[in-house]
Design a protein around this motif. Structure first.
Motif, PDB file in Angstrom:
ATOM      1  N   THR A 185       5.840  12.259  -5.125  1.00  0.00           N
ATOM      2  CA  THR A 185       6.344  11.335  -4.393  1.00  0.00           C
ATOM      3  C   THR A 185       5.239  10.473  -4.081  1.00  0.00           C
ATOM      4  O   THR A 185       4.066  10.558  -4.032  1.00  0.00           O
ATOM      5  N   HIS A 186       5.742   8.974  -3.941  1.00  0.00           N
ATOM      6  CA  HIS A 186       5.156   8.148  -3.569  1.00  0.00           C
ATOM      7  C   HIS A 186       5.535   7.216  -2.469  1.00  0.00           C
ATOM      8  O   HIS A 186       6.892   6.841  -2.442  1.00  0.00           O
ATOM      9  N   MET A 187       4.839   7.111  -1.112  1.00  0.00           N
ATOM     10  CA  MET A 187       5.374   6.566   0.093  1.00  0.00           C
ATOM     11  C   MET A 187       4.744   5.427   0.170  1.00  0.00           C
ATOM     12  O   MET A 187       3.327   5.434   0.213  1.00  0.00           O
ATOM     13  N   THR A 188       5.468   4.350   0.612  1.00  0.00           N
ATOM     14  CA  THR A 188       4.787   3.060   1.127  1.00  0.00           C
ATOM     15  C   THR A 188       4.489   3.183   2.521  1.00  0.00           C
ATOM     16  O   THR A 188       5.315   3.602   3.331  1.00  0.00           O
ATOM     17  N   ILE A 189       3.215   2.745   2.768  1.00  0.00           N
ATOM     18  CA  ILE A 189       2.910   2.739   4.084  1.00  0.00           C
ATOM     19  C   ILE A 189       2.412   1.441   4.572  1.00  0.00           C
ATOM     20  O   ILE A 189       1.914   0.568   3.765  1.00  0.00           O
ATOM     21  N   LEU A 241      -4.091   9.950  -3.096  1.00  0.00           N
ATOM     22  CA  LEU A 241      -4.082   8.521  -4.120  1.00  0.00           C
ATOM     23  C   LEU A 241      -3.596   7.687  -2.886  1.00  0.00           C
ATOM     24  O   LEU A 241      -2.465   7.679  -2.503  1.00  0.00           O
ATOM     25  N   ILE A 242      -4.502   6.679  -2.891  1.00  0.00           N
ATOM     26  CA  ILE A 242      -4.051   5.428  -2.322  1.00  0.00           C
ATOM     27  C   ILE A 242      -3.977   4.215  -3.232  1.00  0.00           C
ATOM     28  O   ILE A 242      -4.910   3.982  -3.903  1.00  0.00           O
ATOM     29  N   LYS A 243      -2.715   3.709  -3.420  1.00  0.00           N
ATOM     30  CA  LYS A 243      -2.542   2.397  -4.309  1.00  0.00           C
ATOM     31  C   LYS A 243      -2.262   1.144  -3.540  1.00  0.00           C
ATOM     32  O   LYS A 243      -1.302   1.046  -2.682  1.00  0.00           O
ATOM     33  N   VAL A 244      -2.999   0.403  -4.047  1.00  0.00           N
ATOM     34  CA  VAL A 244      -2.920  -1.070  -3.241  1.00  0.00           C
ATOM     35  C   VAL A 244      -2.340  -2.031  -4.507  1.00  0.00           C
ATOM     36  O   VAL A 244      -3.142  -2.429  -5.605  1.00  0.00           O
ATOM     37  N   VAL A 245      -1.395  -2.732  -4.300  1.00  0.00           N
ATOM     38  CA  VAL A 245      -0.726  -3.575  -5.353  1.00  0.00           C
ATOM     39  C   VAL A 245      -0.767  -4.999  -4.509  1.00  0.00           C
ATOM     40  O   VAL A 245      -0.120  -5.150  -3.407  1.00  0.00           O
ATOM     41  N   SER A 258       0.744   0.816   7.807  1.00  0.00           N
ATOM     42  CA  SER A 258      -0.430   0.742   8.983  1.00  0.00           C
ATOM     43  C   SER A 258      -0.883   2.185   8.915  1.00  0.00           C
ATOM     44  O   SER A 258      -0.589   3.114   8.247  1.00  0.00           O
ATOM     45  N   PHE A 259      -2.027   2.323   9.478  1.00  0.00           N
ATOM     46  CA  PHE A 259      -2.698   3.611   9.408  1.00  0.00           C
ATOM     47  C   PHE A 259      -2.021   4.703  10.450  1.00  0.00           C
ATOM     48  O   PHE A 259      -1.898   5.911  10.025  1.00  0.00           O
ATOM     49  N   SER A 260      -1.062   4.379  11.480  1.00  0.00           N
ATOM     50  CA  SER A 260      -0.364   5.091  12.103  1.00  0.00           C
ATOM     51  C   SER A 260       0.699   5.663  11.205  1.00  0.00           C
ATOM     52  O   SER A 260       1.349   6.891  11.372  1.00  0.00           O
ATOM     53  N   ASP A 261       1.317   4.909  10.233  1.00  0.00           N
ATOM     54  CA  ASP A 261       2.430   5.375   9.445  1.00  0.00           C
ATOM     55  C   ASP A 261       1.619   6.301   8.370  1.00  0.00           C
ATOM     56  O   ASP A 261       2.303   7.325   8.027  1.00  0.00           O
ATOM     57  N   PHE A 262       0.418   6.030   7.740  1.00  0.00           N
ATOM     58  CA  PHE A 262      -0.227   7.131   7.174  1.00  0.00           C
ATOM     59  C   PHE A 262      -0.464   8.463   7.741  1.00  0.00           C
ATOM     60  O   PHE A 262      -0.419   9.316   7.022  1.00  0.00           O
ATOM     61  N   ASP A 263      -1.017   8.327   9.023  1.00  0.00           N
ATOM     62  CA  ASP A 263      -1.320   9.504   9.678  1.00  0.00           C
ATOM     63  C   ASP A 263      -0.052  10.349   9.918  1.00  0.00           C
ATOM     64  O   ASP A 263      -0.037  11.624   9.874  1.00  0.00           O
ATOM     65  N   LYS A 264       1.122   9.723  10.063  1.00  0.00           N
ATOM     66  CA  LYS A 264       2.311  10.385  10.160  1.00  0.00           C
ATOM     67  C   LYS A 264       2.832  11.389   9.216  1.00  0.00           C
ATOM     68  O   LYS A 264       3.413  12.225   9.210  1.00  0.00           O
ATOM     69  N   HIS A 265       2.519  10.616   7.902  1.00  0.00           N
ATOM     70  CA  HIS A 265       2.819  11.698   6.585  1.00  0.00           C
ATOM     71  C   HIS A 265       1.596  12.401   6.340  1.00  0.00           C
ATOM     72  O   HIS A 265       2.035  13.719   5.648  1.00  0.00           O
ATOM     73  N   ILE A 325       0.834  -1.224   0.185  1.00  0.00           N
ATOM     74  CA  ILE A 325       0.017   0.054   0.161  1.00  0.00           C
ATOM     75  C   ILE A 325       0.850   1.206  -0.042  1.00  0.00           C
ATOM     76  O   ILE A 325       2.008   1.461   0.672  1.00  0.00           O
ATOM     77  N   GLY A 326       0.876   2.200  -1.143  1.00  0.00           N
ATOM     78  CA  GLY A 326       1.332   3.474  -1.109  1.00  0.00           C
ATOM     79  C   GLY A 326       0.393   4.536  -1.000  1.00  0.00           C
ATOM     80  O   GLY A 326      -0.875   4.461  -1.191  1.00  0.00           O
ATOM     81  N   MET A 327       0.882   5.862  -0.861  1.00  0.00           N
ATOM     82  CA  MET A 327       0.090   7.006  -0.839  1.00  0.00           C
ATOM     83  C   MET A 327       1.087   8.087  -1.684  1.00  0.00           C
ATOM     84  O   MET A 327       2.251   8.040  -1.619  1.00  0.00           O
TER      85      MET A 327
END
Length: 625
Positions: A182-186, A222-226, A188-195, A143-145
């Motif tokens: 920029t595409h950041m891999t996350i 944008l949330i990308k799920v592979v 968990s939700f806490s990791d998403f909230d941090k960015h 999962i990336g954002m």
């Protein structure tokens, strides 16, 4: 090697309609305003009505997929409108949620929310992680954002605030992408909230008369799920979730925007107007051009509107009468948007199995030692040419190892095959053994020939005998063309003798120079300046060649025109055009009359060189008259 597979649940692309939900903000009237009551109200979970502005005793009714009233919570909006489309992302399909409405109607509150009441974005991301955890085994998920804003028609990366305007591209599969985003891999939700929280602070906001914290840009998350299959054929499916918070349309007469705020509202209204044109084109039913490229917002929403995404539009409206026309326009836009049909499909990449290629002994050696066997082979070939031996003496059958491999494979297959196929396998084995025997005999024959050629080459070098094949015929020689045509040797060009040329003054015929050439030479001589930067002697001494009385009289006439002349009379002077004449008039209005001609140098653009040219041209012109 991979190939693109486009598929859907039913085998063909299944058409889905854009779901439209309307959310009514609570009524907020100030004590100093007259209490006129709300202009719109909900009838049930799908219907609402608004006062008809043409006739206040009538109402206009609308029907949508969902209506959320003033008491609806953030949780209810998410569960009824957004959550049903999220499972499609894990199946390799796209989904989109965007909030639309006028400024101050609560779009950002619906999408972002607060720490006590989270909005659609944090709830949707948390739900994506929950769906991934609940999925069956056999798949690996990534999962990336990415987070961006469209501010004044510029795409800016919110995760990298120092980035410049980013381009929007389209690949060969018609997918919209942004190079450099920029595409950041996350994980968990806490990791998403941090960015996400620090990036949200980078979004452009400002205060207007209608909204204390008005969004001045469109924000897109944008949330990308592979997901990748762990076993063969290693299928890979990619799903994208677009969460869009649109800036609100603004009436600058009520917002009081000026300067930068006015420019921002112009860009916002233009992009929303382009969005409305896209919706009208999609609903027209004819093969007209859909203006996706007219705005960067519609370019990004190309998949969401008439594309390949499951889309939900949340239209936010306000109940106050001062927002009446904004609310009426938003409801009309929402009614048109629910007629748009999308065609979602699964984006899947599948690994294609490749058969192993069997190679000979030389190729295996070449792969192991790099370029060394190739150099060795070239050296042996060069030595073979010098010795006169046949290249066939060094030939080794490259097919022998492959036949052995085939034989072993067939024997293994024969042991595991059924009785009815064993006879055919035995025939293949016998044929393979026969081929091996023939190849061995050919190899022995080549080796004997190689020994014979090497022996002959040794005797030839020791006895120094003449070659066995002697050619007594003289070699062909190319005829010399110069021998048959000796005249070409007489055509010798002598060098140019400068001493034989006569000077131009001694020529019998003297051609008169034309008037045009004279004028050109005179003009060139006027333009050329000496190296020391001073004017020519003829130009600097022209005043000494003029009578003093005539010179003074001409200067007085020029001064009189400068002080009392009109615009037309000033333009009648030499070297004075329309622009220079207006500058002279302006200087005269500010500073008064010119006391002397040298004051003309104080006018803007009148340099010393231009002043001298002006004086020379006008005085000589006056004397010529």
């Amino acid at each position: 090697m991979a190939q693109r597979v486009a598929q859907s649940d039913g085998g063909n692309k299944k058409a889905t309609r854009v779901r439209v939900a309307v959310r009514l903000r609570p009524y907020m009237s100030k004590p100093d305003e007259k209490d006129e009551g709300p202009c719109v109200r909900g009838l049930d979970s799908q219907n609402l009505e608004i006062v008809n502005w043409r006739n206040a005793t009538e109402t206009v009714k609308y029907h949508f997929d969902a209506f959320h009233g003033e008491q609806t919570t953030q949780q209810e909006v998410f569960l009824s409108s957004v959550k049903p489309i999220l499972p499609h992302i894990l199946k390799g399909q796209n989904a989109s949620v965007f909030a639309y409405g006028p400024t101050g109607a609560g779009k950002t509150h619906t999408m972002m929310g607060s720490s006590e009441q989270p909005g659609v974005i944090p709830r949707a991301v948390r739900e994506v992680f929950n769906l991934v955890k609940a999925e069956d085994e056999g798949w690996d998920y990534s999962i990336g954002m990415s987070y961006l804003e469209i501010y004044n028609e510029k795409v800016l990366d919110l995760l990298s605030p120092n980035s410049q305007d980013l381009p929007i591209r389209e690949d060969r599969d018609k997918n919209i992408l942004i190079p450099g985003l920029t595409h950041m891999t996350i994980s968990s939700f806490s990791d998403f909230d941090k960015h996400f929280v620090p990036a949200s602070l980078n979004r452009t906001t400002a205060s207007t008369k209608l909204n204390q914290r008005s969004s001045r840009s469109h924000a897109v998350l944008l949330i990308k799920v592979v997901r990748t299959q762990r076993i063969l054929p290693h299928r890979q499916q990619t799903g994208k979730l677009y969460l869009v918070d649109l800036a609100g349309s603004e009436d600058n007469r009520r917002t009081g925007n000026q300067g930068i705020r006015l420019k921002e509202s112009g860009a916002i209204n233009l992009s929303l107007f382009t969005l409305s044109k896209v919706v009208d084109s999609l609903n027209s039913g004819t093969a007209v051009r859909v203006p996706y490229r007219d705005s960067k917002l519609t370019r990004l929403l190309q998949d969401s509107l008439g594309g390949s995404a499951h889309s939900v539009m949340i239209t936010n409206i306000a109940p106050e009468y001062k927002y009446y026309f904004d609310t009426f326009s938003a409801l009309n836009f929402a009614a048109k948007s629910k007629l748009i049909v999308n065609k979602p499909f699964t984006r899947e990449t599948m690994a294609v199995p490749t058969l192993p290629v069997k190679r000979g002994r030389d190729e295996h050696e070449a792969q192991g030692s790099g370029t060394q066997p190739q150099k060795k082979r070239q050296k042996e070939e060069r030595k073979t040419e010098q010795d006169g031996s046949s290249p066939s003496s060094h030939i080794h059958s490259p097919s022998e190892p492959s036949v052995m491999d085939r034989l072993i494979a067939l024997e293994k297959l024969m042991m595991s095959c059924q009785e009815k196929d064993r006879l055919g396998m035995l025939k293949d084995v016998a044929q393979s053994r026969k081929e091996i025997q023939e190849l061995k005999e050919k190899q022995k024959e080549f080796e004997s020939k190689a020994m014979l050629f090497s022996r002959l080459g040794g005797e030839k070098s020791s006895a120094k005998q003449e070659p066995a094949f002697k050619n007594n015929i003289a070699p062909l020689q190319r005829k010399q063309l110069t021998a048959s045509k000796p005249n070409k040797q007489q055509a010798v060009v002598q060098p140019l003798q400068v001493s034989q040329l006569q000077p131009l003054q001694q020529l019998a015929v003297v051609k008169k120079q034309s008037v045009c050439v004279k004028r050109k030479e005179r003009k060139l001589s006027d333009q050329v300046e000496p190296p020391d930067g001073k004017e020519n002697i003829m130009d600097s001494g022209w005043e000494s060649q003029v009578d003093n009385s005539m010179l003074e009289q001409s200067r007085q006439k020029i001064l009189q025109v400068l002080n009392t002349g009109s615009l037309k009379e000033l333009k009648g002077l030499q070297q004075i055009g329309d622009k220079k004449a207006k500058l002279i008039l302006g200087w005269r209005e500010i500073h008064g009359h010119f006391t002397k001609l040298e004051d003309l140098g104080k006018v803007e653009g009148m340099t010393e060189k231009r002043f001298s040219t002006f004086m020379k041209a006008n005085i000589l012109s006056a004397m010529g008259k």
